[in-house]
Design an enzyme around this catalytic site. Structure first.
Site, short mmCIF file in Angstrom:
data_model
loop_
_atom_site.label_atom_id
_atom_site.label_comp_id
_atom_site.label_asym_id
_atom_site.label_seq_id
_atom_site.Cartn_x
_atom_site.Cartn_y
_atom_site.Cartn_z
N ARG A 40 0.84 -1.20 0.00
CA ARG A 40 0.00 0.00 0.00
C ARG A 40 0.88 1.25 0.00
NH1 ARG A 40 -4.54 0.18 4.38
NH2 ARG A 40 -5.21 1.93 3.07
N CYS A 91 -1.13 6.25 9.06
CA CYS A 91 -1.47 4.96 8.43
C CYS A 91 -2.60 5.23 7.45
CB CYS A 91 -1.86 3.93 9.51
SG CYS A 91 -3.23 4.47 10.57
#
Length: 275
Positions: free
Chosen positions: A176, A233
């Site tokens: 990611r 995050c």
């Protein structure tokens, strides 16, 4: 002072602490948090349930998928659990302490000083063959008063500028971060200058914090371990796990609560890809 507690130590101290279950699963459009169902099937005796999506975060919006909650809502949740300003609180989730770290961070952010995380979560409690309960305690009337702002945060502007003077850590999985996949947010990649430090790398296979956190941190920091640290995050949940791990090392990390889910809402913000 450690911010963690083992299952054996919690069993020994349980009469003197408020235990809060925050089991949670990231869902996309589900009607309810499966963590509540898990709680009802069995939990640490005397534990109260607090919902991450509705009590530890504000509704999704411009601030990302899990913006910081209204302090008054956190205050009500803690009071319902019987928490006062001087209470000792232990939080846990299913295993890896991702949601528990978010609770630890939020509770400390509103001014609760004595909060610990059950290392290894409910799985560690069960592995120790300790008793479980299906009985939900009656709501209490604690006297806790929220005083938000006790934990450091930064906004998108601050996060974007952070790599110029410190370490900005991206806690998401490597693929990611690299922009190779993005299963949740509309844009893939990372904040330019951020270093990737996947949350799972701080844990053992059993979902507990590694014994060699200091050595792992030196590897992550790569010679920059004296610089100020900020973490983000996808939406501010697993970044809190980094903040907890670093707190164990005596390092105060600044949280970017909006994280990637807020960053990509503004198409003018730069996006980097690659490892």
């Amino acid at each position: 002072m450690t911010h963690l507690i083992s299952a054996a130590d919690l069993a020994h101290e349980i009469e003197g602490v408020v235990v809060i279950d925050v089991r949670w699963t990231l869902t996309t459009g589900a009607a309810a948090n499966p963590g509540r169902d898990d709680y009802e099937r069995g939990h640490v005796p005397g534990a109260f349930f607090v919902d991450l999506d509705t009590e530890l975060a504000a509704p999704p919006g411009e601030g990302g998928r899990h913006p910081l909650p209204d302090p008054a809502i956190v205050e009500r949740a803690l009071r319902r659990c019987g928490v006062s300003d001087s209470s000792r609180v232990v939080v846990y989730d299913g295993r890896e302490s991702f949601a528990a770290a978010r609770a630890w961070w939020v509770f400390r952010w509103v001014g609760l000083t004595d909060v610990r995380v059950l290392d290894g979560g409910y799985a560690a409690w069960q592995a120790a063959d300790l008793p479980v309960s299906t009985q939900e305690p009656e709501p209490r009337d604690g006297g806790f008063r929220a005083r938000p702002g006790a934990m450091p945060t930064t906004d998108a502007t601050g996060a974007g500028a952070w790599p110029g003077s410190g370490l900005l850590l991206d806690a998401r999985a490597a693929e990611r971060y690299a922009g190779e996949v993005e299963p949740i947010d509309p844009v893939a990649g990372h904040i330019p200058g951020a270093l990737n430090s996947p949350t799972a790398s701080w844990l053992t296979r059993e979902g507990r914090f590694r014994d060699d956190l200091a050595a792992h941190w030196r590897e992550v920091a790569d010679g920059h371990d004296g610089e100020p640290v900020a973490v983000y995050c996808g939406s501010g949940v697993t970044a809190a796990h980094h903040a907890l791990a670093l707190a164990e090392l005596g390092i105060e990390a600044t949280l970017y609560p909006g994280s990637w889910s807020e960053w990509v809402r503004d198409p003018s913000r730069p996006v980097a890809t690659g490892r």
